[in-house]
Design an enzyme around this catalytic site. Sequence first.
Site, short mmCIF file in Angstrom:
data_model
loop_
_atom_site.label_atom_id
_atom_site.label_comp_id
_atom_site.label_asym_id
_atom_site.label_seq_id
_atom_site.Cartn_x
_atom_site.Cartn_y
_atom_site.Cartn_z
N GLU A 172 -12.39 -12.91 29.72
CA GLU A 172 -11.93 -11.75 28.97
C GLU A 172 -11.32 -10.70 29.90
OE1 GLU A 172 -13.66 -8.62 25.60
OE2 GLU A 172 -15.02 -10.00 26.63
N GLY A 209 -17.08 -3.07 21.99
CA GLY A 209 -18.30 -2.58 21.38
C GLY A 209 -19.55 -3.06 22.09
N ALA A 210 -19.48 -4.29 22.68
CA ALA A 210 -20.67 -4.87 23.29
C ALA A 210 -20.54 -5.12 24.78
CB ALA A 210 -21.03 -6.18 22.58
N SER A 211 -19.34 -5.08 25.33
CA SER A 211 -19.18 -5.33 26.76
C SER A 211 -18.01 -4.51 27.30
CB SER A 211 -18.94 -6.81 27.04
OG SER A 211 -17.67 -7.22 26.55
N THR A 212 -17.96 -4.43 28.63
CA THR A 212 -16.85 -3.75 29.29
C THR A 212 -16.45 -4.57 30.50
OG1 THR A 212 -16.05 -1.66 30.23
CG2 THR A 212 -18.33 -2.26 30.71
N GLN A 213 -15.15 -4.58 30.83
CA GLN A 213 -14.63 -5.39 31.92
C GLN A 213 -13.80 -4.53 32.87
OE1 GLN A 213 -16.14 -7.44 28.99
NE2 GLN A 213 -14.08 -6.70 28.51
#
Length: 497
Positions: free
Chosen positions: A174, A203-207
């Site tokens: 991602e 909403g649930a993760s960050t990259q």
Amino acid sequence: MSAQREMKEKNPWHTPVTIIFTVIGVIAIVALVTVAVLQNRPLPQKYKYGIVLDAGSSHTALYIYEWPAEKDNNTGRVEQTHSCKVKGPGISSYASVPRKAGESLSECMQEARQRVPEKRHSETPLYLGATAGMRLLNLENSLASDKVFQAVEEALQKFPFSFQGARILSGQEEGAFGWVTVNYLDDRLKQSLETRGALDLGGASTQISFVSDDFDGSESPDNGVAFRLYGNDYNLYTHSFLCYGKDQALRMTLAKQTQSGPVSISDPCFNPGYIETKNYSIVYDSPCVSNMKPQGAPATFTHTGKGNFSQCQEVVKRNFNFKQCKYSQCSFNGVFQPRLQGPFGAFSAYYFVMNFLNLADTSIPLEAVTEKLSRYCATPWNQIKQQHPGVKLKYLAEYCFSGTYIITLLTEGYNFTSQNYPNIKFIKKIKGSDAGWTLGYMLNLTNMIPAEAPDSPPLPHAGYVSIVTVIAILLFVLFILSLRPLWPRCSKQPQII
């Protein structure tokens, strides 16, 4: 009559040779014009299409991409032609009724059927990529996750496209494909320019993904991804933090404040005057916080806001572990991160939150950003509602937290400072395409889709030049020969001695 016949015989333009030359010349001219027109006529462009469904934690979106059948350096020139937001929540929300996960996609898929030319339907690849929402569901209940995917696949196989499967993308994929998207749309890959880092917040993760001269993959190989695009090689640093998307981060922040099981909390991350009764089971209904749920807590608690930015930031910081680091340098939670380098593009929730708060312009100094955020958080809830009557209250109530979380994540988590914060550009679209992982995913997949042979001119370039040259020489010779009757007949002139 004899005089006319004698004059005709003496007229050089009536000789058979001249007539033959004239006919040949006319044919040559017609041939030259015909060849030139056929060779230089515009060729019809052939296009291929691809469809990618982004199944995120909060919603699903469909994107249609189009690219010429010919390729540049083995990488198709992909452009977004249409997008459709699926009504309802993300597919992970249908764990208890998986059939509805598939049904929810029907309306957008009907749009895709109409948008892609019918003759291309059977060869148009269709992919569904699920991100952090399904990652969490798979961790919590793999059987439910499998049933959701089964329902989705059955629904998508009913459409006339070439369905290639539905799967969960890894956080690394991602982040990496988001980086490809940002740099592709900026033409940085094609022109071999300095690349732009990618910051993605869902909403649930960050990259976070970027190229750094300090990173060769030796210190933390799991954070490295190699790409070859447009004939160039890129060694990318990327990492995805599951549970650190803004929705799950809010759950963690509430969990930190309710671990003792109180009946009410005064939350500095919500505007003063905000008050809502919330259910403990809903707050802790996530693998990110389920192990933190207090024992013997009441069914509900009263959630009130007091709107204090600095106190909110202190609460948010408790979600991060800055002490543990076995590498030369880390971001947070013991994760290696090389020195930040170059410009960055921040998209998805980064853009939507900062744009709502009128803070998407990074020419505003970081100190001014925190000052504006402090004033916004301190604004009474009733006044906020009056200023934004068209925004759903659930989302409106969370902007103080979301803005504070973003600034804390960027500065405390990723180590942006007042000096390099202006290097961040908050973006929604670039050249008509949404920023996100889906375009990069599609761009990568075009390397595996065979390119059609393009319509070629009737003649190769060398053959075309040769024919034109021969005809031109022939016409020139015929022109010279046509002037033969006008040549001075020196040989027949009487010589004077």
